[in-house]
Write a protein that holds these residues in place. Structure first.
Motif, short mmCIF file in Angstrom:
data_model
loop_
_atom_site.label_atom_id
_atom_site.label_comp_id
_atom_site.label_asym_id
_atom_site.label_seq_id
_atom_site.Cartn_x
_atom_site.Cartn_y
_atom_site.Cartn_z
N GLY A 74 0.82 -1.21 0.00
CA GLY A 74 0.00 0.00 0.00
C GLY A 74 0.85 1.25 0.00
O GLY A 74 1.78 1.40 -0.79
N THR A 75 0.58 2.15 0.93
CA THR A 75 1.27 3.44 1.01
C THR A 75 2.75 3.23 1.30
O THR A 75 3.11 2.41 2.13
N ALA A 98 -9.52 8.42 2.24
CA ALA A 98 -9.78 8.17 0.82
C ALA A 98 -8.87 7.06 0.33
O ALA A 98 -7.81 6.80 0.87
N VAL A 99 -9.33 6.39 -0.70
CA VAL A 99 -8.57 5.34 -1.36
C VAL A 99 -8.45 5.69 -2.82
O VAL A 99 -9.41 6.15 -3.44
N ALA A 100 -7.25 5.51 -3.38
CA ALA A 100 -7.04 5.81 -4.79
C ALA A 100 -6.29 4.65 -5.44
O ALA A 100 -5.60 3.89 -4.76
N PHE A 101 -6.44 4.53 -6.72
CA PHE A 101 -5.70 3.53 -7.48
C PHE A 101 -5.11 4.20 -8.71
O PHE A 101 -5.85 4.83 -9.47
N GLY A 102 -3.82 4.08 -8.88
CA GLY A 102 -3.18 4.71 -10.04
C GLY A 102 -3.30 6.21 -10.04
O GLY A 102 -3.35 6.83 -11.10
N GLY A 103 -3.37 6.83 -8.87
CA GLY A 103 -3.46 8.28 -8.79
C GLY A 103 -4.85 8.83 -9.01
O GLY A 103 -5.04 10.03 -9.10
#
Length: 146
Positions: free
Chosen positions: A37-38, A140-145
């Motif tokens: 993850g992060t 928040a959750v993001a994928f690929g920016g």
């Protein structure tokens, strides 16, 4: 517990979370632990109060006056300058442990000592506490920016 691909679950084998003072993300990363993850650097930026406050300043996010302080006399001087109440915010603490609002020099000294005991190798940031303000937290959750 090891996960497929060489990662490890972010919990201590005896239960609970690892001690962030000794097993923080940068320490784990330097030891070769794969963090899912992060990134370790971004976790550190969020958990280190000084780094986080500087990031907020750099993107013009309003926040109360703050300063990293390492001695009680310096802390008293800053609190006198901005006026009480003030908030003591140590870095790398779980669930806001040792985060306290102080209303005078005596409270400041007691709580600053407690905050430094919690996280001596990370900065303690003191900020002006804004009374009757509302704090809004967003996850928040993001994928690929995105």
């Amino acid at each position: 517990r090891h996960l497929p691909g060489g990662g490890v679950r972010g919990r201590h084998p005896l239960g609970g979370r690892p001690d962030p003072k000794q097993h923080g993300p940068l320490s784990l990363h330097k030891c070769g632990v794969r963090i899912l993850g992060t990134s370790a650097a971004n976790i550190d930026n969020a958990e280190d109060r000084f780094k986080f406050s500087k990031i907020l300043d750099s993107i013009n996010v309003d926040q109360p006056l703050w300063k990293e302080l390492q001695t009680i006399p310096m802390a008293k001087s800053f609190c006198q300058q901005v006026g009480y109440p003030c908030l003591i915010r140590p870095s790398y603490v779980l669930s806001g442990a040792a985060m306290k609002v102080v209303f005078n020099h005596e409270d400041l000294e007691v709580f600053l000592t407690k905050a430094c005991d919690v996280s001596p190798e990370h900065p303690v940031v003191i900020s002006k506490f804004v009374e009757n303000a509302k704090e809004i937290e967003v996850d928040a959750v993001a994928f690929g920016g995105k």
